[in-house]
Motif scaffolding. Structure first.
Motif, short mmCIF file in Angstrom:
data_model
loop_
_atom_site.label_atom_id
_atom_site.label_comp_id
_atom_site.label_asym_id
_atom_site.label_seq_id
_atom_site.Cartn_x
_atom_site.Cartn_y
_atom_site.Cartn_z
N TYR A 185 -1.65 3.14 0.54
CA TYR A 185 -0.46 3.37 1.37
C TYR A 185 0.39 4.50 0.80
N LYS A 186 0.55 4.52 -0.52
CA LYS A 186 1.35 5.56 -1.17
C LYS A 186 0.62 6.90 -1.21
N TYR B 156 -3.71 -1.05 5.97
CA TYR B 156 -4.60 -0.93 4.81
C TYR B 156 -5.07 -2.31 4.33
N ARG C 105 4.20 4.86 11.37
CA ARG C 105 5.37 4.04 11.67
C ARG C 105 5.83 4.25 13.11
N ARG D 161 3.51 10.02 12.60
CA ARG D 161 3.16 9.10 11.52
C ARG D 161 2.92 7.70 12.06
N ARG E 170 -1.43 8.04 0.93
CA ARG E 170 -1.40 8.64 2.27
C ARG E 170 0.01 8.90 2.76
N ARG E 171 0.98 8.74 1.86
CA ARG E 171 2.39 9.04 2.18
C ARG E 171 2.87 8.26 3.40
N GLU E 172 2.52 6.98 3.41
CA GLU E 172 2.97 6.06 4.46
C GLU E 172 2.52 6.51 5.85
N GLU E 173 1.33 7.08 5.90
CA GLU E 173 0.82 7.55 7.19
C GLU E 173 0.64 6.39 8.17
N HIS E 174 0.15 5.25 7.65
CA HIS E 174 0.01 4.03 8.45
C HIS E 174 0.85 2.93 7.82
N PRO E 175 1.18 1.89 8.58
CA PRO E 175 1.89 0.75 7.98
C PRO E 175 1.03 0.08 6.92
N LEU E 176 1.66 -0.65 6.02
CA LEU E 176 0.93 -1.29 4.93
C LEU E 176 -0.09 -2.30 5.44
#
Length: 301
Positions: A247-248, A259, A153, A151, A250-256
Motif C-alpha cells: 500500500y505504501k 491489497y 481512493r 487514484r 504504491r503511494r496509496e494508489e488503491h485502498p488498503l
C-alpha cells in the motif's frame, strides 16, 4: 538423421505394399516407432521429425503423396525444433508493489548472461477492453477515468463496488480474458516459434484476481478458463509482501483492503498452480539470488 528418415520412409512404404500385414498391426508399429526412438535417445526434435513420417502408413493416403512427408521431415530444422522444445515461460505475479517489474528485468539480464535468448513483457495493456470502454463512455457521454490521474481512493469506493455487481458487469471480465488471449497468447506463440524464452511481468491470473477483488460478478467458468486453459508457465513465482508495505510502495494508489484481498487470492493461486512464493520484504539482491537459484535448478539444469 536424413539417412535414417529415408530408410524409415522406405520401410513404411513397404509395409503398405505387403498384403500379409494387417492395417491394425501397421498402425501399432507406426505408433511404437516414435515412442521407442524417444525412449532410447530422449530427443524431442528428431522424435517429432520421425512422427511426421507416420501418416504414410494410412491406406487413405495415396503412395505418390508419401514422398512429401519424407521431404517435410527432412527439411524440418532439428535445431529450430530443439529451440522450440526447450522454450520456457517464466511468470512473475503478485500484488502491486511486490517487485515484479524490477525482478523481471534483472532476471532477463541474468538469463542473457547465461547465454539464453529471452525477452521480458510487462503485461498491462488491454487494447480491446479499453477501446470498447472508451467508446461506450463517449457514446453515453460518461466521464472517462484515466488511471494515471485517478487514484484508488476516488475510484474503488463502496459505491463503485455496488455498481459493478450487476449482470452487465460480467462482460468486462469476459472481454478481458478474450483480450488477454489475443494479445498475450499471440505474443507467446511468436516467441515460442522463435525459441525465445519469455519472462512475464503479470499474466492472465493478475487480471482475473483484480476483477475478483474489486467485486465483479465472475462465474466459476471464467476461473476455470483462466487457471486451466491458459498456457501454464514452466516456472510460476508469486512475489509476496505485507499488504501495508504494498500500500505504501504504491503511494496509496488503491485502498488498503484491495491489497489484503488480493494477497488472499494470490495464496489461493499458489495452492492451485503449485507456484513458488517468495517474500520480497528482504533486500532486493537477496531476493534476486533466490530467483536465480530457482531458475538454474528448475530450468537450466
Amino acid at each position: 538423421m536424413k539417412i535414417l528418415l529415408t530408410v524409415l520412409w522406405c520401410f513404411l512404404v513397404l509395409l503398405r505394399l505387403k498384403p500379409i500385414y494387417q492395417e491394425a498391426l501397421t498402425l501399432v508399429l507406426a505408433l511404437l516407432i516414435p515412442v521407442l526412438f524417444f525412449i532410447l535417445f530422449k530427443d524431442k526434435a528428431n522424435t517429432f521429425r520421425i512422427t511426421l513420417l507416420m501418416p504414410i502408413v494410412l491406406s487413405c493416403i495415396p503412395l505418390y503423396i508419401t514422398p512429401l512427408f519424407l521431404v517435410l521431415s527432412i527439411i524440418s530444422n532439428d535445431e529450430r525444433l530443439r529451440r522450440i522444445a526447450n522454450w520456457k515461460l517464466i511468470v512473475f505475479t503478485g500484488m502491486d508493489g511486490s517487485g515484479k517489474t524490477s525482478h523481471s528485468r534483472e532476471t532477463e539480464n541474468f538469463l542473457r548472461g547465461m547465454g539464453v535468448n529471452c525477452i521480458t513483457y510487462h503485461w498491462f495493456k488491454h487494447v480491446l477492453v479499453s477501446t470498447i470502454s472508451i467508446t461506450y463512455a463517449k457514446l453515453l457521454k460518461k466521464p472517462i477515468i484515466t488511471h494515471k490521474h485517478a487514484r484508488g481512493r476516488q475510484v474503488y469506493t463502496d459505491k463503485f463496488r455496488r455498481r459493478i455487481r450487476t449482470s452487465v458487469a460480467i462482460f468486462r471480465p469476459l472481454l478481458q480474458l478474450l483480450d488477454n488471449w489475443i494479445f498475450i497468447g499471440t505474443t507467446l506463440l511468436i516467441n515460442m516459434l522463435k525459441g525465445r524464452w519469455v519472462i512475464c511481468d503479470r499474466y492472465f491470473y493478475d487480471y482475473y484476481i483484480r476483477f475478483k477483488v474489486l467485486g465483479y460478478p465472475i462465474p466459476r467458468i471464467i476461473e476455470w478458463l483462466v487457471y486451466s486453459l491458459t498456457p501454464s508457465p514452466h516456472l510460476l513465482i508469486i512475489f509476496d509482501v505485507n499488504p501495508l508495505i504494498s500500500y505504501k510502495r504504491r503511494r496509496e494508489e488503491h485502498p488498503l483492503w484491495y491489497y489484503v484481498y488480493a494477497r488472499k487470492e494470490y495464496f489461493k493461486l499458489a495452492k492451485t498452480k503449485k507456484a513458488v512464493i517468495i517474500n520480497t520484504e528482504r533486500p532486493f539482491k537477496e531476493v534476486q539470488r533466490t530467483v536465480n537459484r530457482l531458475i538454474t535448478k528448475m530450468l537450466l539444469q
